[in-house]
Write a protein that holds these residues in place. Structure first.
Motif, PDB file in Angstrom:
ATOM      1  N   MET A 220      68.571  -8.344  50.228  1.00  0.00           N
ATOM      2  CA  MET A 220      68.235  -8.433  51.639  1.00  0.00           C
ATOM      3  C   MET A 220      66.715  -8.428  51.784  1.00  0.00           C
ATOM      4  O   MET A 220      66.045  -7.506  51.301  1.00  0.00           O
ATOM      5  CB  MET A 220      68.842  -7.246  52.405  1.00  0.00           C
ATOM      6  N   GLU A 221      66.172  -9.478  52.370  1.00  0.00           N
ATOM      7  CA  GLU A 221      64.711  -9.527  52.558  1.00  0.00           C
ATOM      8  C   GLU A 221      64.283  -8.383  53.464  1.00  0.00           C
ATOM      9  O   GLU A 221      64.875  -8.129  54.498  1.00  0.00           O
ATOM     10  CB  GLU A 221      64.303 -10.870  53.181  1.00  0.00           C
ATOM     11  N   TRP A 222      63.223  -7.707  53.070  1.00  0.00           N
ATOM     12  CA  TRP A 222      62.760  -6.548  53.856  1.00  0.00           C
ATOM     13  C   TRP A 222      61.456  -6.817  54.595  1.00  0.00           C
ATOM     14  O   TRP A 222      60.932  -5.946  55.247  1.00  0.00           O
ATOM     15  CB  TRP A 222      62.626  -5.319  52.966  1.00  0.00           C
TER      16      TRP A 222
ATOM     17  N   SER B 299      67.028   1.969  53.384  1.00  0.00           N
ATOM     18  CA  SER B 299      67.790   1.542  54.555  1.00  0.00           C
ATOM     19  C   SER B 299      67.233   0.234  55.076  1.00  0.00           C
ATOM     20  O   SER B 299      66.016   0.011  55.043  1.00  0.00           O
ATOM     21  CB  SER B 299      67.721   2.593  55.661  1.00  0.00           C
ATOM     22  N   GLN B 300      68.121  -0.634  55.579  1.00  0.00           N
ATOM     23  CA  GLN B 300      67.646  -1.860  56.198  1.00  0.00           C
ATOM     24  C   GLN B 300      66.913  -1.570  57.510  1.00  0.00           C
ATOM     25  O   GLN B 300      66.222  -2.439  58.049  1.00  0.00           O
ATOM     26  CB  GLN B 300      68.791  -2.836  56.427  1.00  0.00           C
TER      27      GLN B 300
ATOM     28  N   SER C 110      60.564   2.266  55.503  1.00  0.00           N
ATOM     29  CA  SER C 110      59.685   1.145  55.140  1.00  0.00           C
ATOM     30  C   SER C 110      58.782   1.572  53.986  1.00  0.00           C
ATOM     31  O   SER C 110      58.584   0.814  53.015  1.00  0.00           O
ATOM     32  CB  SER C 110      58.821   0.719  56.333  1.00  0.00           C
TER      33      SER C 110
ATOM     34  N   ARG D 131      62.428   5.025  60.559  1.00  0.00           N
ATOM     35  CA  ARG D 131      62.279   3.626  60.146  1.00  0.00           C
ATOM     36  C   ARG D 131      61.006   3.430  59.336  1.00  0.00           C
ATOM     37  O   ARG D 131      61.012   2.755  58.311  1.00  0.00           O
ATOM     38  CB  ARG D 131      62.292   2.711  61.366  1.00  0.00           C
TER      39      ARG D 131
ATOM     40  N   LEU E 133      65.305  -4.970  48.061  1.00  0.00           N
ATOM     41  CA  LEU E 133      66.273  -4.227  48.854  1.00  0.00           C
ATOM     42  C   LEU E 133      67.637  -4.891  48.700  1.00  0.00           C
ATOM     43  O   LEU E 133      67.764  -6.106  48.857  1.00  0.00           O
ATOM     44  CB  LEU E 133      65.857  -4.206  50.321  1.00  0.00           C
TER      45      LEU E 133
ATOM     46  N   LYS F 212      63.251  -2.332  57.235  1.00  0.00           N
ATOM     47  CA  LYS F 212      62.735  -3.697  57.140  1.00  0.00           C
ATOM     48  C   LYS F 212      61.489  -3.836  58.005  1.00  0.00           C
ATOM     49  O   LYS F 212      61.428  -3.309  59.121  1.00  0.00           O
ATOM     50  CB  LYS F 212      63.808  -4.700  57.574  1.00  0.00           C
TER      51      LYS F 212
ATOM     52  N   PHE G 293      71.821  -4.722  49.735  1.00  0.00           N
ATOM     53  CA  PHE G 293      72.871  -4.217  50.621  1.00  0.00           C
ATOM     54  C   PHE G 293      74.161  -4.943  50.279  1.00  0.00           C
ATOM     55  O   PHE G 293      74.182  -6.171  50.187  1.00  0.00           O
ATOM     56  CB  PHE G 293      72.494  -4.451  52.086  1.00  0.00           C
TER      57      PHE G 293
ATOM     58  N   CYS H 139      70.423  -0.113  50.170  1.00  0.00           N
ATOM     59  CA  CYS H 139      70.841   0.236  51.531  1.00  0.00           C
ATOM     60  C   CYS H 139      72.342   0.494  51.493  1.00  0.00           C
ATOM     61  O   CYS H 139      73.120  -0.432  51.226  1.00  0.00           O
ATOM     62  CB  CYS H 139      70.524  -0.889  52.513  1.00  0.00           C
TER      63      CYS H 139
END
Length: 287
Positions: A284-286, A158-159, A215, A211, A277, A162, A279, A239
């Protein structure tokens, strides 16, 4: 001269897919997509109760009709149980010898506003870690010896995981650059200590255990890419987005089919980026 057609990634036959937590929600949607794309494959729906897996097969068989191109099977699985993980591993080894793709969809979440006491938050916090990180790690390590060279592991992350959601440079860097499982789990232990003492914000962590568990799951994906690179197995972090499922109390803005798109793409497309990651099919940078 007869025409020769290149076999695409969505047309390979006799592939074995295992999807955890697949009797409903995003996992169900992933199986639905795979069943219409993979020719002559075998897709395992795993669930906490075998009866739920059987019901999912009945529902999918009915709804897909002639569009179903793969065989659907079910097997009971609790990824937090060493015995349960061992049983499905033995079953898959005896029946197939090897598998092609593991999709780790099984996961849990809870909303902070529903928590009444600190003890309850701590208890559910560990449940989040045990399923989303430790359970994912456990079933992956069990099944890795069965995954063929060129096979894949797709983790539904999941984002919300992040690292920007936390403000603790020491521990976020430890997750980002983890060289072993112990470094990831050191962060989890420290966070859970903060959760128990109600000092998460003071120590730069987001209040939500979900969260931090996500991570850690992304960090697990990145780490295992490095650890098992020589085996030719690729690891993906997907994600799905904010999907309209029971986990989001049906408040999500995406359909199950939309949420299942990226994980299915990562599981099947030869050009999908691994160890990052993703999406909506984009990196997507995490951190």
């Amino acid at each position: 001269m007869p025409q020769v057609f290149a076999e695409t990634d969505l047309q390979k036959s006799n592939q074995i897919f295992v999807v955890t937590g697949a009797n409903r929600g995003i996992g169900y949607g992933i199986v639905e997509k795979l069943a219409t794309q993979i020719e002559n494959g075998i897709i395992y729906i795993t669930s906490l109760k075998e009866s739920d897996g059987k019901s999912a097969i009945e529902s999918l068989t009915k709804s897909l009709g002639e569009n179903k191109k793969s065989e659907l099977r079910c097997h009971q699985l609790d990824i937090t149980s060493a015995e349960s993980c061992k049983k499905i591993t033995t079953h898959l080894k005896e029946c197939h010898g090897k598998i092609d793709v593991l999709i780790n969809n099984a996961g849990v979440a809870f909303y902070l506003e529903t928590i009444k006491t600190l003890d309850e938050k701590y208890e559910k916090g560990w449940h989040s870690m045990n399923v989303n990180y430790f359970g994912t790690k456990q079933i992956t390590l069990n099944l890795l010896p069965l995954i063929k060279p060129g096979g894949r592991v797709v983790n539904i992350c999941s984002q919300l995981g992040k690292l920007q959601h936390h403000n603790n440079l020491k521990y976020t860097l430890k997750l980002k650059n983890a060289k072993n499982y112990e470094e990831i789990e050191e962060v989890i232990d420290f966070y859970m200590g903060c959760l128990k003492e109600d000092t998460c914000t003071k120590n730069g962590f987001h209040e939500s255990p979900y969260r931090l568990s996500k991570s850690a799951e992304i960090a697990l994906t990145v780490l295992q890419k490095k650890l098992f690179k020589d085996k030719g197995i690729k690891f993906y972090a997907a994600c799905p987005g904010y999907v309209n499922t029971a986990m989001t109390l049906f408040k999500g803005t995406l359909t199950i089919q939309e949420g299942a798109d990226t994980p299915t793409w990562l599981a099947t497309n030869e050009n999908a980026p691994d160890g990052v990651l993703v999406f909506q099919r984009k990196i997507m940078e995490w951190y």
